[in-house]
Design a protein around this motif. Structure first.
Motif, PDB file in Angstrom:
ATOM      1  N   THR A  61      84.316  -1.465   9.959  1.00  0.00           N
ATOM      2  CA  THR A  61      85.699  -1.797   9.627  1.00  0.00           C
ATOM      3  C   THR A  61      86.216  -0.798   8.597  1.00  0.00           C
ATOM      4  O   THR A  61      85.478  -0.362   7.707  1.00  0.00           O
ATOM      5  N   LEU A  62      87.485  -0.446   8.740  1.00  0.00           N
ATOM      6  CA  LEU A  62      88.133   0.497   7.834  1.00  0.00           C
ATOM      7  C   LEU A  62      89.375  -0.158   7.254  1.00  0.00           C
ATOM      8  O   LEU A  62      90.138  -0.809   7.970  1.00  0.00           O
ATOM      9  N   GLY A  63      89.578  -0.001   5.966  1.00  0.00           N
ATOM     10  CA  GLY A  63      90.794  -0.501   5.328  1.00  0.00           C
ATOM     11  C   GLY A  63      91.875   0.557   5.338  1.00  0.00           C
ATOM     12  O   GLY A  63      91.601   1.744   5.161  1.00  0.00           O
ATOM     13  N   VAL A  64      93.118   0.134   5.568  1.00  0.00           N
ATOM     14  CA  VAL A  64      94.257   1.062   5.551  1.00  0.00           C
ATOM     15  C   VAL A  64      95.306   0.521   4.596  1.00  0.00           C
ATOM     16  O   VAL A  64      95.806  -0.591   4.772  1.00  0.00           O
ATOM     17  N   LEU A  65      95.639   1.292   3.571  1.00  0.00           N
ATOM     18  CA  LEU A  65      96.655   0.906   2.590  1.00  0.00           C
ATOM     19  C   LEU A  65      97.980   1.555   2.974  1.00  0.00           C
ATOM     20  O   LEU A  65      98.089   2.788   3.043  1.00  0.00           O
ATOM     21  N   ILE A  66      98.991   0.725   3.233  1.00  0.00           N
ATOM     22  CA  ILE A  66     100.282   1.178   3.742  1.00  0.00           C
ATOM     23  C   ILE A  66     101.374   0.754   2.757  1.00  0.00           C
ATOM     24  O   ILE A  66     101.435  -0.418   2.373  1.00  0.00           O
ATOM     25  N   ASN A  91      87.116  -1.169  13.602  1.00  0.00           N
ATOM     26  CA  ASN A  91      88.364  -1.921  13.530  1.00  0.00           C
ATOM     27  C   ASN A  91      89.070  -1.614  12.220  1.00  0.00           C
ATOM     28  O   ASN A  91      88.448  -1.182  11.246  1.00  0.00           O
ATOM     29  N   LEU A  92      90.384  -1.848  12.212  1.00  0.00           N
ATOM     30  CA  LEU A  92      91.180  -1.602  11.021  1.00  0.00           C
ATOM     31  C   LEU A  92      91.614  -2.911  10.365  1.00  0.00           C
ATOM     32  O   LEU A  92      91.907  -3.886  11.051  1.00  0.00           O
ATOM     33  N   ILE A  93      91.659  -2.901   9.047  1.00  0.00           N
ATOM     34  CA  ILE A  93      92.293  -3.976   8.284  1.00  0.00           C
ATOM     35  C   ILE A  93      93.488  -3.352   7.589  1.00  0.00           C
ATOM     36  O   ILE A  93      93.346  -2.486   6.721  1.00  0.00           O
ATOM     37  N   LEU A  94      94.702  -3.755   7.999  1.00  0.00           N
ATOM     38  CA  LEU A  94      95.928  -3.165   7.470  1.00  0.00           C
ATOM     39  C   LEU A  94      96.422  -3.954   6.261  1.00  0.00           C
ATOM     40  O   LEU A  94      96.519  -5.182   6.297  1.00  0.00           O
ATOM     41  N   LYS A 114      85.111  -7.552   1.772  1.00  0.00           N
ATOM     42  CA  LYS A 114      84.880  -7.475   3.223  1.00  0.00           C
ATOM     43  C   LYS A 114      83.888  -6.379   3.580  1.00  0.00           C
ATOM     44  O   LYS A 114      83.503  -6.233   4.733  1.00  0.00           O
ATOM     45  N   GLN A 115      83.492  -5.604   2.597  1.00  0.00           N
ATOM     46  CA  GLN A 115      82.523  -4.518   2.772  1.00  0.00           C
ATOM     47  C   GLN A 115      82.979  -3.492   3.817  1.00  0.00           C
ATOM     48  O   GLN A 115      82.206  -3.074   4.681  1.00  0.00           O
ATOM     49  N   VAL A 116      84.264  -3.112   3.723  1.00  0.00           N
ATOM     50  CA  VAL A 116      84.744  -2.073   4.637  1.00  0.00           C
ATOM     51  C   VAL A 116      83.970  -0.786   4.376  1.00  0.00           C
ATOM     52  O   VAL A 116      83.503  -0.528   3.263  1.00  0.00           O
ATOM     53  N   ASP A 117      83.846   0.019   5.412  1.00  0.00           N
ATOM     54  CA  ASP A 117      83.082   1.266   5.289  1.00  0.00           C
ATOM     55  C   ASP A 117      83.830   2.317   4.469  1.00  0.00           C
ATOM     56  O   ASP A 117      83.219   3.143   3.791  1.00  0.00           O
ATOM     57  N   GLY A 118      85.148   2.302   4.552  1.00  0.00           N
ATOM     58  CA  GLY A 118      85.951   3.283   3.834  1.00  0.00           C
ATOM     59  C   GLY A 118      87.417   2.919   3.935  1.00  0.00           C
ATOM     60  O   GLY A 118      87.791   1.960   4.610  1.00  0.00           O
ATOM     61  N   ILE A 119      88.271   3.717   3.280  1.00  0.00           N
ATOM     62  CA  ILE A 119      89.692   3.407   3.187  1.00  0.00           C
ATOM     63  C   ILE A 119      90.527   4.637   3.523  1.00  0.00           C
ATOM     64  O   ILE A 119      90.185   5.760   3.157  1.00  0.00           O
ATOM     65  N   ILE A 120      91.625   4.397   4.232  1.00  0.00           N
ATOM     66  CA  ILE A 120      92.643   5.426   4.442  1.00  0.00           C
ATOM     67  C   ILE A 120      93.872   5.021   3.635  1.00  0.00           C
ATOM     68  O   ILE A 120      94.402   3.920   3.788  1.00  0.00           O
ATOM     69  N   TYR A 121      94.291   5.914   2.771  1.00  0.00           N
ATOM     70  CA  TYR A 121      95.425   5.669   1.870  1.00  0.00           C
ATOM     71  C   TYR A 121      96.601   6.488   2.389  1.00  0.00           C
ATOM     72  O   TYR A 121      96.493   7.712   2.544  1.00  0.00           O
TER      73      TYR A 121
END
Length: 342
Positions: A61-66, A91-94, A114-121
């Motif tokens: 899972t990847l986190g995305v900060l929008i 999968n993404l968490i937006l 949630k222990q996401v693998d990484g984040i896209i900012y």
């Protein structure tokens, strides 16, 4: 609820073998793999991400900060991210931060839990405060549609200053020299100041530098900002023949104001937008615009984050994708050009 222990018992193998079948099936003998897969089907077992992560050290899972999920530009970037993540089995968490630091901190806490693998900012300037936060949370990060010059953080975007320059030169080549701009906020170092700076560089080819700011107004990329900025610009420079606007949404606001006062686009005033979002094709006239590869930015950001997670060496730290000029109906070429060699 069915557990991995139930699958192991029915298939007659250890729990670690079941985990290997789910995470690295090629490492398990075919006969054992078939037994495990049959047991999974019979028990209708659906492993959760955290359970898989105990073996793989990944939750996929990847986190995305929008900053603003309602922005049409952002939606296209997210589509590129989702397709890339899906191709990688992730999968993404937006998370819509609404440009609020407290809200972003809360989202970071949730993503950490949630222990996401990484984040896209995405999109916003990456400040020293934000850098400190990400160091505290100790999560890999890639920047999309933004960048950091101060910190060694991977990023994907276009060269906004070059795009602003190309926008100005495009209108000059179309025979215009009474050219205005509706810029984003000058304090925005990502898309505001850079596009403004590039446009001024182009205008300096035909005007004294000290006169250019008189042809520039500012807004915050929204329709209403474009409308109000066009009103201010036209009142002080009614002889304007073309306007470069730093977002498609603001460009529609500018066109709306011109229509309201009886000014025809592009017959009397040409309008050039920025982004090439879907709305650029939905207005009348259809909007000529500087096109960003929004889908590709999102896709490449995910692939770059995946490379980080796999400890792969990146081809480049800061990636700049090409922009284009998408010609439609909102820019008119004047018959008399300022310089014959343009």
């Amino acid at each position: 609820m069915t557990t991995i222990k139930d699958v192991a018992k029915l298939s007659g193998v250890s729990m670690s073998t079941v985990s290997r079948v789910m995470n690295a099936p090629e490492s398990v003998r075919a006969d054992k793999r078939e037994k495990v897969e049959k047991a999974i089907r019979e028990l209708r077992y659906y492993p959760n991400a955290l359970a898989r992560g105990l073996i793989s050290k990944r939750t996929e899972t990847l986190g995305v900060l929008i900053p603003d999920v309602s922005n049409p530009y952002v939606s296209e970037v997210i589509r590129g991210m989702e397709d890339a993540a899906h191709s990688l089995g992730s999968n993404l968490i937006l998370c819509n931060t609404d440009r609020n630091q407290e809200r972003m901190i809360n989202y970071l806490k949730v993503l950490k839990e949630k222990q996401v693998d990484g984040i896209i900012y995405t999109s916003e300037p990456f400040t020293a405060d934000f850098h400190k936060l990400f160091e505290e949370f100790n999560m890999p990060v890639v920047l999309a549609s933004t960048q950091s010059i101060e910190y060694e953080i991977p990023s994907v975007k276009i060269n906004d200053e070059k795009a602003g320059y190309d926008a100005g030169m495009y209108l000059i080549r179309k025979g215009h020299y009474k050219i205005g701009m509706i810029s984003g906020p000058i304090e925005d170092p990502i898309a505001g100041y850079t596009r403004y700076s590039g446009f001024k560089k182009a205008m300096s080819e035909i005007l004294p530098m000290e006169t250019i700011d008189a042809w520039i107004e500012f807004g915050s990329y929204r329709y209403e900002d474009g409308y109000e900025a066009m009103k201010r610009l036209y009142k002080k420079q009614p002889e304007v023949t073309a306007v470069f606007v730093a977002s498609d949404e603001m460009a529609l606001g500018a066109i709306s104001y011109l229509h309201q006062i009886g000014i025809s686009v592009p017959e009397e005033v040409s309008v050039l937008g920025f982004d090439n979002t879907k709305i650029a094709k939905m207005c009348i006239p259809k909007l000529t615009t500087i096109g960003q590869p929004m889908y590709d930015i999102g896709q490449k950001a995910v692939f770059k984050l995946e490379a980080l997670l796999n400890s792969e060496e990146l081809d480049e730290l800061r990636s700049y994708l090409d922009h284009t000029i998408v010609e439609r109906d909102s820019v008119k070429e004047l018959s008399r050009k300022l310089y014959s060699n343009w």
